[in-house]
Design a protein around this motif. Structure first.
Motif, PDB file in Angstrom:
ATOM      1  N   GLN A 116     -11.462  33.452  51.795  1.00  0.00           N
ATOM      2  CA  GLN A 116     -10.912  33.467  50.436  1.00  0.00           C
ATOM      3  C   GLN A 116     -10.307  34.827  50.097  1.00  0.00           C
ATOM      4  OE1 GLN A 116     -13.637  31.234  47.533  1.00  0.00           O
ATOM      5  NE2 GLN A 116     -14.985  31.665  49.280  1.00  0.00           N
ATOM      6  N   LEU A 117     -11.012  35.894  50.435  1.00  0.00           N
ATOM      7  CA  LEU A 117     -10.561  37.236  50.076  1.00  0.00           C
ATOM      8  C   LEU A 117      -9.270  37.619  50.779  1.00  0.00           C
ATOM      9  CD1 LEU A 117     -14.039  39.001  50.160  1.00  0.00           C
ATOM     10  CD2 LEU A 117     -12.690  38.462  48.119  1.00  0.00           C
ATOM     11  N   SER A 123      -8.241  30.739  45.663  1.00  0.00           N
ATOM     12  CA  SER A 123      -9.683  30.653  45.430  1.00  0.00           C
ATOM     13  C   SER A 123     -10.236  32.066  45.320  1.00  0.00           C
ATOM     14  CB  SER A 123     -10.382  29.900  46.559  1.00  0.00           C
ATOM     15  OG  SER A 123     -11.777  29.808  46.330  1.00  0.00           O
ATOM     16  N   VAL A 124     -11.009  32.318  44.262  1.00  0.00           N
ATOM     17  CA  VAL A 124     -11.578  33.641  44.029  1.00  0.00           C
ATOM     18  C   VAL A 124     -13.099  33.523  43.997  1.00  0.00           C
ATOM     19  CG1 VAL A 124     -11.711  35.617  42.464  1.00  0.00           C
ATOM     20  CG2 VAL A 124      -9.555  34.379  42.729  1.00  0.00           C
ATOM     21  N   PRO A 125     -13.791  34.112  44.985  1.00  0.00           N
ATOM     22  CA  PRO A 125     -15.259  34.095  44.980  1.00  0.00           C
ATOM     23  C   PRO A 125     -15.780  35.170  44.034  1.00  0.00           C
ATOM     24  CG  PRO A 125     -14.477  35.246  46.932  1.00  0.00           C
ATOM     25  CD  PRO A 125     -13.247  34.777  46.180  1.00  0.00           C
ATOM     26  N   CYS A 126     -16.756  34.808  43.204  1.00  0.00           N
ATOM     27  CA  CYS A 126     -17.248  35.724  42.174  1.00  0.00           C
ATOM     28  C   CYS A 126     -18.767  35.725  42.115  1.00  0.00           C
ATOM     29  CB  CYS A 126     -16.745  35.292  40.792  1.00  0.00           C
ATOM     30  SG  CYS A 126     -14.968  35.358  40.556  1.00  0.00           S
ATOM     31  N   TYR A 137     -23.410  32.606  41.972  1.00  0.00           N
ATOM     32  CA  TYR A 137     -22.171  32.730  42.730  1.00  0.00           C
ATOM     33  C   TYR A 137     -21.238  31.605  42.283  1.00  0.00           C
ATOM     34  CZ  TYR A 137     -18.965  32.335  46.735  1.00  0.00           C
ATOM     35  OH  TYR A 137     -17.850  32.249  47.525  1.00  0.00           O
ATOM     36  N   PHE A 138     -20.007  31.958  41.969  1.00  0.00           N
ATOM     37  CA  PHE A 138     -18.999  30.986  41.563  1.00  0.00           C
ATOM     38  C   PHE A 138     -17.778  31.109  42.465  1.00  0.00           C
ATOM     39  CE2 PHE A 138     -21.461  31.043  37.712  1.00  0.00           C
ATOM     40  CZ  PHE A 138     -21.231  29.824  37.082  1.00  0.00           C
ATOM     41  N   GLU A 139     -17.135  30.006  42.718  1.00  0.00           N
ATOM     42  CA  GLU A 139     -15.796  29.996  43.281  1.00  0.00           C
ATOM     43  C   GLU A 139     -14.876  29.343  42.262  1.00  0.00           C
ATOM     44  OE1 GLU A 139     -17.185  29.811  47.972  1.00  0.00           O
ATOM     45  OE2 GLU A 139     -16.293  28.027  47.057  1.00  0.00           O
ATOM     46  N   ILE A 140     -13.896  30.092  41.807  1.00  0.00           N
ATOM     47  CA  ILE A 140     -12.886  29.585  40.881  1.00  0.00           C
ATOM     48  C   ILE A 140     -11.640  29.315  41.723  1.00  0.00           C
ATOM     49  CG2 ILE A 140     -11.659  29.991  38.728  1.00  0.00           C
ATOM     50  CD1 ILE A 140     -14.732  30.128  38.493  1.00  0.00           C
TER      51      ILE A 140
END
Length: 243
Positions: A116-117, A123-126, A137-140
């Motif tokens: 993702q990065l 997709s942004v992992p947060c 942990y969220f993936e938007i």
């Protein structure tokens, strides 16, 4: 078993209509990775937003904190070196591993994050910080640009959510519900072109499905995805103050 067809939407609403700048971003892709020493989780500023996710998700890193019934919540985009050990620990919790399937060495989680990065920003992992403490942990992600769009009538700018609650003490007491509502509101507040927030939890994950329902999402259909049978959950902008 064949997929369950989601309910039909009004004609013309589900045609992908990407802007030219989005297509350019998809073709060019690539976002450099950075980190902060000492494993801390600093406040994220405007420069971090430009670094991490550009335009496809309207700069998640710059989104405001949200006040929730369980505390002040903030999304902070993941930094690989800083966060991978914490996230790998969560992924190896049996309750998490049963659905995320990322248990094993730290490298397994690192590979999932790196995809993702180093991708095009769809997709942004947060990390989810509650009162400044990392606990989820969220993936938007852009659901309309995701393989998920092949399995339901996607609309332009549909935005998806994946959620993992890291600490056992934060499960089963309404925290997930509060955070899902807060994150869906953040998406709708900061992505004016998005009319729906979607999710596809495993249909067997009853606590997750219940959290989405209690968090203002409606159940739309069951869909067969390559790796699971999922409950398609939708939160509509038009219904956000009703559900």
């Amino acid at each position: 078993m064949s997929p369950t067809r989601p309910p039909a939407d009004p004609p013309g609403d589900d045609t992908l209509d990407l802007r030219l700048d989005e297509l350019v971003a998809l073709l060019e892709g690539g976002h450099p990775e950075g980190g902060h020493p000492g494993g801390c989780h600093p406040e994220v500023g405007h420069s971090d937003a430009e670094l991490l996710d550009g335009d496809l998700l309207d700069s998640v890193a710059s989104w405001d904190p949200a006040v929730t019934p369980v505390g002040t919540f903030r999304l902070v985009p993941v930094r690989l070196e800083r966060d991978v050990s914490l996230l790998a620990g969560w992924m190896n919790d049996p309750a998490v591993a049963a659905f995320w399937e990322l248990s094993g060495p730290e490298a397994v989680t690192a590979e999932h994050l790196r995809a993702q990065l180093e991708g095009d920003g769809r997709s942004v992992p947060c990390l989810g910080l509650l009162d400044a403490t990392p606990m989820s942990y969220f993936e938007i992600y852009r659901a309309d640009l995701d393989p998920l769009a092949r399995h339901y009538p996607a609309r332009p700018h549909d935005t998806g959510i994946h959620l993992l609650i890291g600490g056992v003490t934060d499960r089963g007491r309404g925290v997930g519900t509060a955070l899902l509502r807060a994150v869906a509101d953040l998406v709708l507040d900061h992505r004016p072109r998005c009319t729906r927030v979607v999710a596809e939890p495993d249909i067997r994950n009853t606590p997750s499905v219940s959290a989405f329902l209690n968090g203002g999402f409606r159940y739309a259909a069951e869909v067969d995805l390559p790796d699971k049978r999922a409950a398609l959950m939708i939160r509509d902008r038009a219904l956000r103050h009703v559900l």
